[in-house]
Design an enzyme around this catalytic site. Structure first.
Site, PDB file in Angstrom:
ATOM      1  N   GLU A  80      20.245  19.373  34.774  1.00 20.27           N
ATOM      2  CA  GLU A  80      19.940  19.620  33.389  1.00 20.27           C
ATOM      3  C   GLU A  80      19.865  17.896  32.694  1.00 20.27           C
ATOM      4  OE1 GLU A  80      22.013  21.444  34.941  1.00 20.27           O
ATOM      5  OE2 GLU A  80      21.035  23.539  34.559  1.00 20.27           O
ATOM      6  N   HIS A 138      28.415  31.473  29.806  1.00 24.08           N
ATOM      7  CA  HIS A 138      26.831  32.105  29.898  1.00 24.08           C
ATOM      8  C   HIS A 138      26.547  32.927  28.789  1.00 24.08           C
ATOM      9  CE1 HIS A 138      27.027  30.741  34.301  1.00 24.08           C
ATOM     10  NE2 HIS A 138      25.918  31.203  34.352  1.00 24.08           N
TER      11      HIS A 138
HETATM   12  C1  LIG Z   1      24.407  23.967  34.786  1.00 24.89           C
HETATM   13  C2  LIG Z   1      23.960  25.078  35.383  1.00 24.89           C
HETATM   14  N1  LIG Z   1      22.679  25.083  35.920  1.00 24.89           N
HETATM   15  C3  LIG Z   1      22.270  26.396  36.598  1.00 24.89           C
HETATM   16  C4  LIG Z   1      22.990  27.240  36.853  1.00 24.89           C
HETATM   17  C5  LIG Z   1      22.572  28.690  37.299  1.00 24.89           C
HETATM   18  N2  LIG Z   1      22.792  28.819  38.720  1.00 24.89           N
HETATM   19  C6  LIG Z   1      24.177  29.373  39.193  1.00 24.89           C
HETATM   20  S1  LIG Z   1      24.059  29.143  40.746  1.00 24.89           S
HETATM   21  C7  LIG Z   1      22.871  28.244  40.974  1.00 24.89           C
HETATM   22  C8  LIG Z   1      22.623  27.804  42.015  1.00 24.89           C
HETATM   23  C9  LIG Z   1      23.458  26.855  42.717  1.00 24.89           C
HETATM   24  O1  LIG Z   1      23.108  26.379  44.080  1.00 24.89           O
HETATM   25  P1  LIG Z   1      24.118  25.617  44.846  1.00 24.89           P
HETATM   26  O2  LIG Z   1      24.821  24.963  44.361  1.00 24.89           O
HETATM   27  O3  LIG Z   1      23.302  25.250  46.323  1.00 24.89           O
HETATM   28  O4  LIG Z   1      25.394  26.867  45.275  1.00 24.89           O
HETATM   29  P2  LIG Z   1      25.090  28.201  46.061  1.00 24.89           P
HETATM   30  O5  LIG Z   1      24.646  29.152  45.125  1.00 24.89           O
HETATM   31  O6  LIG Z   1      24.112  28.033  47.166  1.00 24.89           O
HETATM   32  O7  LIG Z   1      26.380  28.567  46.824  1.00 24.89           O
HETATM   33  C10 LIG Z   1      22.128  28.217  39.760  1.00 24.89           C
HETATM   34  C11 LIG Z   1      20.846  27.369  39.552  1.00 24.89           C
HETATM   35  C12 LIG Z   1      24.287  27.179  36.484  1.00 24.89           C
HETATM   36  N3  LIG Z   1      25.388  28.148  36.361  1.00 24.89           N
HETATM   37  N4  LIG Z   1      24.819  26.107  35.698  1.00 24.89           N
END
Ligand SMILES: Cc1ncc(C[n+]2csc(CCOP(=O)(O)OP(=O)(O)O)c2C)c(N)n1
Ligand SMILES: [Mg+2]
Lengths: 326, 340
Positions: free
Chosen positions: B68, B137
């Site tokens: 972001e 959120h």
């Molecule tokens: C700052 C922020 N951006 C976007 C999100 C939405 N979001 C939640 S989990 C996720 C994916 C995260 O991927 P990763 O870090 O690889 O962890 P995984 O879910 O694969 O365990 C996203 C985009 C968020 N919660 N916080």
């Protein structure tokens, strides 16, 4: 070093218990008992367990949105954790937090987290406190391949390196960030290069193999405890279930998921234990029954816990007493 | 833009149609954000970007890493350099990671550089509570954005306004924070496919006895409250400002002239919220028009808790609105000697 006799059964049991816990979440969501988002880490248990088997209660972890395994592996009570996920009074945070905000102060669980990447800065801060206070604790940041693309990682790696902070940066590369395939989100797939670029020793491990994770964590924790500074562990792993309830999973194939199941960390360790005669034939089935009964009990506890008193919504916003002086 | 016949659509569909129309009509426009092409049925966490990539391709519809900070910094500059970026931030809470880009850079670029730069940027995101998404959120951050000189802030409450304000936001040359509400994406309403000018309030329900200015979920709570109040003989005039900056004071003052009573409601934390600013402006400009002290209802001074009974407690709804209206009207009736 991971010792099959000493650590094998303990590790397998904990992984199996976490899996049994998390596998119940989709059904609880369907039943309408879980609000918002819950992110199960079924398939990824070896990372949390392998790291936590090297931690003590005084050590800190900072987790992410997919944080039940991290929390439970650190020693959290299964019933109280489930109660929090269900928003109940007996949850660790009295229902204020839910799945994405489970904190357990006495176990050094500095929270699962709704902000991707936030745990990186938080663990760095816990390590800073450890260094300033000299309390001998270490801190762990758990984050994903997606979280690794937050700028805070660069800042934290550098800060931890120049100050030799006692912190482990544990990157769980499960190949997807929500629906985003890692190939499209990084041009350099070798995440260890990121740590190394900042002077943080980094190791890539098979995150589906408990002994491998255990050994990497053992080295990193020893290094941190000895005041030698941070380390990075990049664990190659996979989540079997969708990102969260309702995930259509159009971004990956069923074959791919099936293929990863063949590397299952529980099956692999169990096989090794059986082959080496540590687990007798039929013994695991009995253990699994016990685990099921334990999670039944956790679930019963959580379901029976009352919803919080609405008035409690207004408490805990501010401290009511300041430092009294000395 | 091609003329289209009005349709009954959900908010997410209306927004999706707006994006399709924008990309078709404005070659400089492009869309970017996390999970905007491969989630759900191919378009974002609430479906708003559905199928855009199929039509406009991955050059103009871009999935981004979870970064972001750079995204919010980059889109301001991309806007200043002649494009019209539309950035989806999955939840408004995540915009906090990139406040430098929004507040120190994009919002100030025109002014600091003596008017040389246009920054036609739209940051689409969602705020609000109601579905158990908890503290990180569910925030309603509109006041924070509305406080910043240089930013425009839209807060659509209906599918029609969502469409109209979004197409307008992309056409204006100011950075716009476009705050959708996560609990209104599946609401249905008539969409006439016309742009909606910023700074023009909508009278959502005409009335004579009290003016209620409210946004998004609280607007809907006010509309629900109005039926009950009508049975009690109080006709509320309900106004949706639609944009917080610019703000249509004229429509509101016109209404107060008639009703002589004022309530403002929003989901953002009440303390230091935009309602306070708005009431202060009314007090300065139209003190004499009010027969009773105005009232605010808003979010409690707490983060948004997860568990349902807690979340319900901290966010204002229909009952709070009814109580506020009764209190404001009751004060006047008591003074006039009428039993309240
Ligand atoms: C700052 C922020 N951006 C976007 C999100 C939405 N979001 C939640 S989990 C996720 C994916 C995260 O991927 P990763 O870090 O690889 O962890 P995984 O879910 O694969 O365990 C996203 C985009 C968020 N919660 N916080
Ligand atoms: Mg991932």
């Amino acid at each position: 070093m991971f010792d099959l006799h000493e650590h094998g059964l303990k590790g397998l049991r904990l992984m199996a218990k976490i899996r049994e816990f998390e596998q119940r979440l989709p059904a609880l969501s369907q039943e309408g008992l879980i609000r918002g988002s819950t992110h199960p880490s079924v398939g990824m248990e070896a990372v949390a367990v392998g790291v936590s088997m090297n931690l003590e209660a005084r050590d800190a972890i900072a987790s992410n949105h997919r944080g039940h395994a991290h929390t439970l592996a650190k020693g959290a009570d299964f019933g109280r954790t489930m109660a929090e996920i269900l928003g109940r009074r007996d949850g660790y945070c009295g229902g204020k937090g839910g799945s994405m905000h489970i904190g357990v102060a006495e176990l050094g669980v500095l929270g699962t987290n709704g902000i991707v990447g936030a745990g990186i800065g938080i663990a760095t801060g816990a390590a800073l406190a450890a260094q300033v206070s000299g309390d001998g604790s270490v801190a762990v940041a758990y984050f994903g391949d997606g979280g690794a693309n937050q700028g805070v990682l660069a800042e934290a790696l550098n800060l931890a390196a120049i100050w030799s902070l006692p912190v482990l940066f544990v990157l769980e590369n499960n190949h997807y960030a929500q629906s985003a395939a890692i190939e499209q989100m990084v041009a350099q797939p070798d995440f260890t290069r990121r740590g190394e670029a900042y002077g943080v020793p980094a190791i890539a491990v098979d995150g589906m193999d408990l002994p491998a994770v255990y050994d990497a964590a053992e080295t990193a924790v020893a290094r941190a405890r000895a005041g030698e500074g941070p380390s990075m562990i990049v664990a190659d792993t996979y989540r079997y279930l969708g990102h969260m309830a309702g995930d259509t999973e159009i971004y990956r194939s069923k074959d791919e998921v099936r293929e990863w199941h063949t590397r299952d960390p529980l099956t692999r360790l169990r096989t090794r234990l059986e082959e080496s005669g540590i687990l007798a034939a039929g013994e695991w089935e009995r253990t699994q029954e016990q685990i099921t009964a334990e999670i039944d009990e956790a679930e019963r506890y959580a379901r029976a816990s009352a919803l919080p008193d609405p008035a409690s919504a207004h408490t805990d916003v501010y401290a009511t007493q300041g430092w009294a002086g000395r | 833009m091609t003329e289209k016949t009005p349709k009954n659509l959900t908010t997410w569909r209306a927004l999706n149609s707006a994006l399709h129309d924008i990309l078709a009509d404005i070659p400089e426009a492009f869309v970017l954000g996390e999970d905007i092409t491969t989630w759900g049925t191919g378009g974002g966490i609430y479906g708003v970007t559905r199928k855009l990539v199929d039509v406009y391709g991955p050059g103009r519809v871009r999935d981004t890493p979870i970064s972001e900070e750079v995204l919010l910094a980059a889109v301001g500059a991309a806007a200043a350099r002649g494009t019209r970026p539309i950035l989806e931030i999955m939840y408004s809470d995540f915009s906090l990671l990139g406040f430098d880009g929004i507040i120190n850079q994009a919002a100030k670029a025109r002014y600091m550089f003596g008017g040389q730069f246009d920054v036609p940027l739209v940051i689409r995101t969602n705020g609000g509570s109601g579905i158990g998404k908890a503290a990180q959120h569910s925030q309603s951050l509109e006041t924070i954005f509305a406080h910043v000189p240089g930013l425009e802030v839209a807060v659509p409450a209906t599918p029609g306004d969502a469409y109209g304000l979004l197409v307008q936001a992309v056409r204006t040359d100011n950075p716009t924070i476009f705050l959708e509400h996560k609990n209104l994406y599946y609401d249905k309403g008539e969409v006439d496919f016309q742009p909606v000018a910023f700074g023009q309030a909508r009278i959502a329900r005409p009335g004579t006895d009290v003016t209620v200015v409210a946004t998004q979920q609280v607007l809907h709570a006010a509309l629900a409250a109005a039926d009950q109040l009508a049975e009690e003989g109080i006709e509320a005039e309900i106004i949706d400002p639609r944009t917080l900056y610019p703000f249509d004071m004229e429509t509101v003052i016109g209404s107060i002239r008639k009703t002589r009573h004022l309530i403002v409601g929003h989901e953002a934390v009440r303390d230091y919220g935009w309602g306070a600013e708005f009431v202060a402006q009314v007090a300065e400009e139209a003190w004499d028009l009010l027969d009773a002290a105005p009232r605010r209802i808003g979010g409690a001074r707490t983060p948004i808790p997860y568990s349902e009974p807690l979340e319900r407690t901290v966010t204002p709804g229909r009952d709070e609105m009814i109580a506020a209206v009764r209190a404001v009207r009751g004060a006047t009736m008591a003074e006039a000697g009428t039993p309240a």
